[in-house]
Write a protein that holds these residues in place. Structure first.
Motif, PDB file in Angstrom:
ATOM      1  N   ARG A  50       0.583  -1.397   0.275  1.00  8.08           N
ATOM      2  CA  ARG A  50      -0.004   0.003   0.652  1.00  8.08           C
ATOM      3  C   ARG A  50       0.938   1.464   0.150  1.00  8.08           C
ATOM      4  N   GLU A  51       1.981   1.520   0.942  1.00  6.40           N
ATOM      5  CA  GLU A  51       2.828   2.147   1.123  1.00  6.40           C
ATOM      6  C   GLU A  51       4.383   3.082  -0.692  1.00  6.40           C
ATOM      7  N   ALA A  52       4.230   1.569  -1.051  1.00  8.25           N
ATOM      8  CA  ALA A  52       4.367   1.675  -2.111  1.00  8.25           C
ATOM      9  C   ALA A  52       3.586   2.286  -3.418  1.00  8.25           C
ATOM     10  N   VAL A  53       2.558   1.430  -3.327  1.00  3.08           N
ATOM     11  CA  VAL A  53       1.930   2.303  -4.143  1.00  3.08           C
ATOM     12  C   VAL A  53       0.968   3.556  -4.138  1.00  3.08           C
ATOM     13  N   LEU A  54       0.907   4.172  -2.698  1.00  3.94           N
ATOM     14  CA  LEU A  54       0.194   5.050  -3.080  1.00  3.94           C
ATOM     15  C   LEU A  54       1.916   6.672  -3.232  1.00  3.94           C
ATOM     16  N   GLU A  55       2.570   6.103  -2.881  1.00  2.00           N
ATOM     17  CA  GLU A  55       4.051   6.833  -2.705  1.00  2.00           C
ATOM     18  C   GLU A  55       4.072   6.749  -4.075  1.00  2.00           C
ATOM     19  N   LEU A  56       4.079   5.903  -5.530  1.00  9.35           N
ATOM     20  CA  LEU A  56       4.949   6.450  -6.125  1.00  9.35           C
ATOM     21  C   LEU A  56       3.075   7.227  -7.249  1.00  9.35           C
ATOM     22  N   VAL A  92       5.530   2.856 -14.689  1.00  8.50           N
ATOM     23  CA  VAL A  92       5.564   2.823 -13.396  1.00  8.50           C
ATOM     24  C   VAL A  92       5.400   1.934 -12.497  1.00  8.50           C
ATOM     25  N   TYR A  93       5.509   0.360 -13.373  1.00  5.85           N
ATOM     26  CA  TYR A  93       5.611  -0.898 -13.417  1.00  5.85           C
ATOM     27  C   TYR A  93       6.835  -1.159 -12.511  1.00  5.85           C
ATOM     28  N   SER A 141      10.955  -2.210  -8.176  1.00  8.27           N
ATOM     29  CA  SER A 141      12.153  -1.979  -7.597  1.00  8.27           C
ATOM     30  C   SER A 141      11.809  -1.839  -6.378  1.00  8.27           C
ATOM     31  N   SER A 142      10.626  -1.363  -5.808  1.00  7.15           N
ATOM     32  CA  SER A 142      10.351  -0.777  -4.266  1.00  7.15           C
ATOM     33  C   SER A 142      10.112  -1.756  -3.861  1.00  7.15           C
ATOM     34  N   LEU A 143      10.020  -2.695  -3.894  1.00  7.91           N
ATOM     35  CA  LEU A 143       9.439  -4.140  -3.614  1.00  7.91           C
ATOM     36  C   LEU A 143       9.850  -4.823  -3.169  1.00  7.91           C
ATOM     37  N   LYS A 144      11.420  -5.207  -4.410  1.00  8.36           N
ATOM     38  CA  LYS A 144      11.840  -6.715  -4.641  1.00  8.36           C
ATOM     39  C   LYS A 144      12.630  -6.582  -3.674  1.00  8.36           C
ATOM     40  N   ASP A 145      13.347  -5.682  -2.523  1.00  6.71           N
ATOM     41  CA  ASP A 145      14.087  -6.185  -1.518  1.00  6.71           C
ATOM     42  C   ASP A 145      13.601  -6.029  -0.145  1.00  6.71           C
ATOM     43  N   ARG A 146      11.989  -5.890  -0.704  1.00  6.28           N
ATOM     44  CA  ARG A 146      11.720  -5.834   1.217  1.00  6.28           C
ATOM     45  C   ARG A 146      10.729  -7.231   1.576  1.00  6.28           C
ATOM     46  N   PHE A 147      10.878  -8.148   0.112  1.00  4.33           N
ATOM     47  CA  PHE A 147      10.420  -9.492   0.709  1.00  4.33           C
ATOM     48  C   PHE A 147      11.730 -10.247   0.100  1.00  4.33           C
ATOM     49  N   ILE A 148      11.393 -11.720   0.478  1.00 11.15           N
ATOM     50  CA  ILE A 148      11.846 -12.689   0.611  1.00 11.15           C
ATOM     51  C   ILE A 148      11.414 -13.655  -0.667  1.00 11.15           C
ATOM     52  N   ASP A 149      12.221 -13.868  -1.957  1.00 19.01           N
ATOM     53  CA  ASP A 149      11.422 -14.229  -2.905  1.00 19.01           C
ATOM     54  C   ASP A 149      11.055 -13.648  -3.949  1.00 19.01           C
ATOM     55  N   PHE A 150      10.978 -11.886  -3.817  1.00 16.38           N
ATOM     56  CA  PHE A 150      10.354 -11.496  -4.060  1.00 16.38           C
ATOM     57  C   PHE A 150       9.858 -11.667  -5.945  1.00 16.38           C
ATOM     58  N   PRO A 165       6.761 -10.524  -9.204  1.00 13.16           N
ATOM     59  CA  PRO A 165       5.707  -9.680  -9.243  1.00 13.16           C
ATOM     60  C   PRO A 165       4.782 -11.086 -10.330  1.00 13.16           C
ATOM     61  N   GLY A 166       3.646 -10.133  -9.069  1.00 10.72           N
ATOM     62  CA  GLY A 166       2.798 -10.991 -10.022  1.00 10.72           C
ATOM     63  C   GLY A 166       1.478  -9.838 -10.399  1.00 10.72           C
ATOM     64  N   PRO A 167       0.414 -10.614 -11.564  1.00  8.90           N
ATOM     65  CA  PRO A 167      -0.708  -9.622 -12.024  1.00  8.90           C
ATOM     66  C   PRO A 167      -0.860  -8.408 -11.129  1.00  8.90           C
ATOM     67  N   ASP A 168      -0.821  -9.023  -9.788  1.00 10.56           N
ATOM     68  CA  ASP A 168      -1.081  -7.367  -9.003  1.00 10.56           C
ATOM     69  C   ASP A 168      -0.788  -5.908  -9.673  1.00 10.56           C
ATOM     70  N   ILE A 169       0.523  -5.870  -9.418  1.00 13.53           N
ATOM     71  CA  ILE A 169       1.758  -5.287  -9.454  1.00 13.53           C
ATOM     72  C   ILE A 169       1.123  -4.369 -10.987  1.00 13.53           C
ATOM     73  N   ARG A 170       0.997  -5.364 -11.586  1.00 17.89           N
ATOM     74  CA  ARG A 170       0.653  -4.681 -12.461  1.00 17.89           C
ATOM     75  C   ARG A 170      -0.641  -3.959 -12.642  1.00 17.89           C
ATOM     76  N   LYS A 171      -1.889  -4.819 -11.952  1.00 15.28           N
ATOM     77  CA  LYS A 171      -2.955  -3.847 -11.966  1.00 15.28           C
ATOM     78  C   LYS A 171      -2.399  -2.439 -11.024  1.00 15.28           C
ATOM     79  N   TYR A 172      -2.461  -2.473  -9.720  1.00 17.92           N
ATOM     80  CA  TYR A 172      -1.604  -1.559  -9.556  1.00 17.92           C
ATOM     81  C   TYR A 172      -1.072   0.056  -9.750  1.00 17.92           C
ATOM     82  N   ALA A 173       0.302  -0.838 -10.922  1.00 17.15           N
ATOM     83  CA  ALA A 173       0.180   0.298 -12.949  1.00 17.15           C
ATOM     84  C   ALA A 173       0.076   1.105 -12.913  1.00 17.15           C
ATOM     85  N   ASP A 174      -1.226   0.392 -13.793  1.00 16.12           N
ATOM     86  CA  ASP A 174      -2.140   0.806 -14.616  1.00 16.12           C
ATOM     87  C   ASP A 174      -3.592   1.295 -13.788  1.00 16.12           C
TER      88      ASP A 174
END
Length: 78
Positions: A25-31, A43-44, A49-58, A60-69
């Motif tokens: 949520r924070e990443a999406v709202l900041e962007l 944006v995708y 880039s914003s999320l990959k280092d925040r999660f183990i074994d990140f 990206p799935g379709p949710d990231i594209r949905k939020y970028a759009d």
């Protein structure tokens, strides 16, 4: 005890999911604040880039594209 018996309890599992949702949520709202005039692909890439280092074994799935759009479409307000 079997290895399959090792897992987070329900309270910890809920907290992990809650924290994960907050990070997303924070990443999406900041962007959304800074991405006017940018393409969905840009944006995708920034979301990944914003999320990959925040999660183990990140991965990206379709949710990231949905939020970028949605960011590019102006669907989020500050």
């Amino acid at each position: 005890m079997q290895s399959r018996d090792i897992s987070w309890n329900d309270e910890a599992r809920a907290k992990i999911l809650e924290d994960s949702d907050r990070v997303l949520r924070e990443a999406v709202l900041e962007l959304a604040k800074t991405s006017e005039g940018r393409s969905s692909d840009e944006v995708y890439a920034d979301l990944i880039s914003s999320l990959k280092d925040r999660f183990i074994d990140f991965k990206p799935g379709p949710d990231i594209r949905k939020y970028a759009d949605a960011i590019v479409a102006g669907e989020f307000s500050g």
